[in-house]
Write a protein that holds these residues in place. Structure first.
Motif, PDB file in Angstrom:
ATOM      1  N   TYR A   5      39.217  43.019  40.756  1.00 53.37           N
ATOM      2  CA  TYR A   5      40.282  43.531  39.889  1.00 53.37           C
ATOM      3  C   TYR A   5      41.348  42.462  39.654  1.00 53.37           C
ATOM      4  N   ARG A   6      41.778  41.811  40.775  1.00 53.81           N
ATOM      5  CA  ARG A   6      42.857  40.810  40.646  1.00 53.81           C
ATOM      6  C   ARG A   6      42.393  39.635  39.793  1.00 53.81           C
ATOM      7  N   HIS A   7      41.135  39.208  40.038  1.00 56.43           N
ATOM      8  CA  HIS A   7      40.598  37.989  39.429  1.00 56.43           C
ATOM      9  C   HIS A   7      40.173  38.220  37.978  1.00 56.43           C
ATOM     10  N   GLU A   8      39.635  39.412  37.715  1.00 54.17           N
ATOM     11  CA  GLU A   8      38.964  39.603  36.417  1.00 54.17           C
ATOM     12  C   GLU A   8      39.437  40.844  35.681  1.00 54.17           C
ATOM     13  N   SER A   9      40.463  41.509  36.195  1.00 49.41           N
ATOM     14  CA  SER A   9      40.990  42.760  35.588  1.00 49.41           C
ATOM     15  C   SER A   9      39.927  43.858  35.636  1.00 49.41           C
ATOM     16  N   LEU A  10      40.249  44.998  35.080  1.00 46.52           N
ATOM     17  CA  LEU A  10      39.336  46.157  35.136  1.00 46.52           C
ATOM     18  C   LEU A  10      38.008  45.824  34.446  1.00 46.52           C
ATOM     19  N   PHE A  13      34.692  44.980  36.230  1.00 46.13           N
ATOM     20  CA  PHE A  13      33.752  45.973  36.798  1.00 46.13           C
ATOM     21  C   PHE A  13      32.683  46.386  35.786  1.00 46.13           C
ATOM     22  N   PHE A  14      32.882  45.976  34.534  1.00 48.41           N
ATOM     23  CA  PHE A  14      31.915  46.409  33.508  1.00 48.41           C
ATOM     24  C   PHE A  14      31.168  45.240  32.929  1.00 48.41           C
ATOM     25  N   LYS A  15      31.100  44.158  33.726  1.00 47.01           N
ATOM     26  CA  LYS A  15      30.425  42.952  33.245  1.00 47.01           C
ATOM     27  C   LYS A  15      28.922  43.195  33.142  1.00 47.01           C
ATOM     28  N   GLY A  16      28.347  42.646  32.111  1.00 44.09           N
ATOM     29  CA  GLY A  16      26.889  42.731  31.964  1.00 44.09           C
ATOM     30  C   GLY A  16      26.408  44.146  31.692  1.00 44.09           C
ATOM     31  N   PRO A  91      37.529  33.486  36.243  1.00 51.65           N
ATOM     32  CA  PRO A  91      38.541  34.443  35.796  1.00 51.65           C
ATOM     33  C   PRO A  91      38.448  34.650  34.284  1.00 51.65           C
ATOM     34  N   ARG A  92      38.927  35.821  33.830  1.00 50.39           N
ATOM     35  CA  ARG A  92      38.924  36.090  32.390  1.00 50.39           C
ATOM     36  C   ARG A  92      39.574  34.907  31.679  1.00 50.39           C
ATOM     37  N   ALA A  93      39.303  34.758  30.436  1.00 47.28           N
ATOM     38  CA  ALA A  93      39.692  33.559  29.675  1.00 47.28           C
ATOM     39  C   ALA A  93      41.164  33.222  29.890  1.00 47.28           C
TER      40      ALA A  93
END
Ligand SMILES: C[N+](C)(C)CCCC[C@H](N)C(=O)O
Length: 246
Positions: A5-10, A13-16, A91-93
């Motif tokens: 959550y901290r690294h990639e936001s919500l 959890f829905f990657k891929g 991390p997200r862009a």
């Protein structure tokens, strides 16, 4: 979960997700379609007739293993793309952060195809087949056994029975599948973040040697937690759609 959550936001959890959503309809169609038609071939009974003439557990296990084997090859490319995308932890862009290797499922599929050829899309397929063939047999045996124990002979199971039996079928099959699920994911990541392996056996032996036998149960808790609701709904849909159309 906190780090994701901290690294990639919500969104982390829905990657891929897009590929599994598209593929799960096809994979479940093969899974349940092969199972039911194999039972029809083995017992000459349709889905509706099976309540009055229940198949033997041996026939259920054989039909489940056949289904598990055949759906594994439909699942393999989609599962590979899902695992590759889920293992991208950049991390997200953010300005200056390293860009993830794959921009999305289609780019991932095209990159694998270009770098490794069409066979590259089936990386880990053997481990997936070894994982699913016996455990889909366990999946259907657990479901049928729990339904029969809670349903008067010759009657259809109630919705509550189907939900509970489906949920426990999911948990039981994932407990049996988790060791090979760990190996499958490592084979699919081999050469990227994991060392390359000489095959499934090499992956099993080196993982056990380096990390102990506990490595084979990594992810069991999360697999089981999701398995109950996912498979409860899957079996409820299966039963009601077949009653509607069967
Ligand atoms: C056989 N194995 C346990 C691997 C899967 C069986 C359950 C499959 C289900 N679609 C799910 O995602 O839980």
């Amino acid at each position: 979960m906190v780090k994701t959550y901290r690294h990639e936001s919500l969104l982390g959890f829905f990657k891929g997700m897009s590929f599994p959503i598209v593929s799960i309809a096809v994979v479940n169609s093969v899974l349940f379609g092969v199972y039911s038609n194999t039972l029809l071939a083995l017992t000459a009974t349709s889905h509706q007739q099976r309540r009055a003439q229940p198949p033997s557990y041996m026939h259920i296990f054989v039909a489940g293993c056949t289904s598990g084997f055949l759906q594994a090859y439909c699942l393999a490319p989609f599962d590979l793309i899902k695992v590759r995308l889920q293992n991208q932890t950049e991390p997200r862009a953010k300005p200056g952060s390293p860009q993830p290797r794959y921009r999305g499922p289609v780019h991932c599929a095209a990159s694998i195809f270009q770098e490794e050829g069409p066979r590259g899309l089936f990386r880990g397929a053997w481990a997936l087949t070894l994982r699913d063939t016996p455990t889909v047999g366990i999946y259907f045996i657990t479901y049928e056994c729990l339904c029969r124990q809670s349903t008067p002979e010759g009657q259809n199971p109630s919705s509550a029975t189907v939900l509970v039996a489906g949920g426990f079928a999911g948990i039981t099959s994932w407990v049996a599948a988790t060791p090979l699920d760990v190996i499958k994911a490592r084979m699919q990541m081999a050469g990227l973040k994991q060392r390359a392996y000489q095959g499934v056996l090499d992956c099993i032996v080196s993982s056990a040697r380096q990390e102990g036998l506990g490595v084979f149960f990594r992810g069991l808790t999360i697999n089981s937690a999701r398995a109950f609701p996912v498979n409860a709904v899957t079996f409820l849909s299966y039963e009601y759609l077949l009653r509607l159309w069967g």
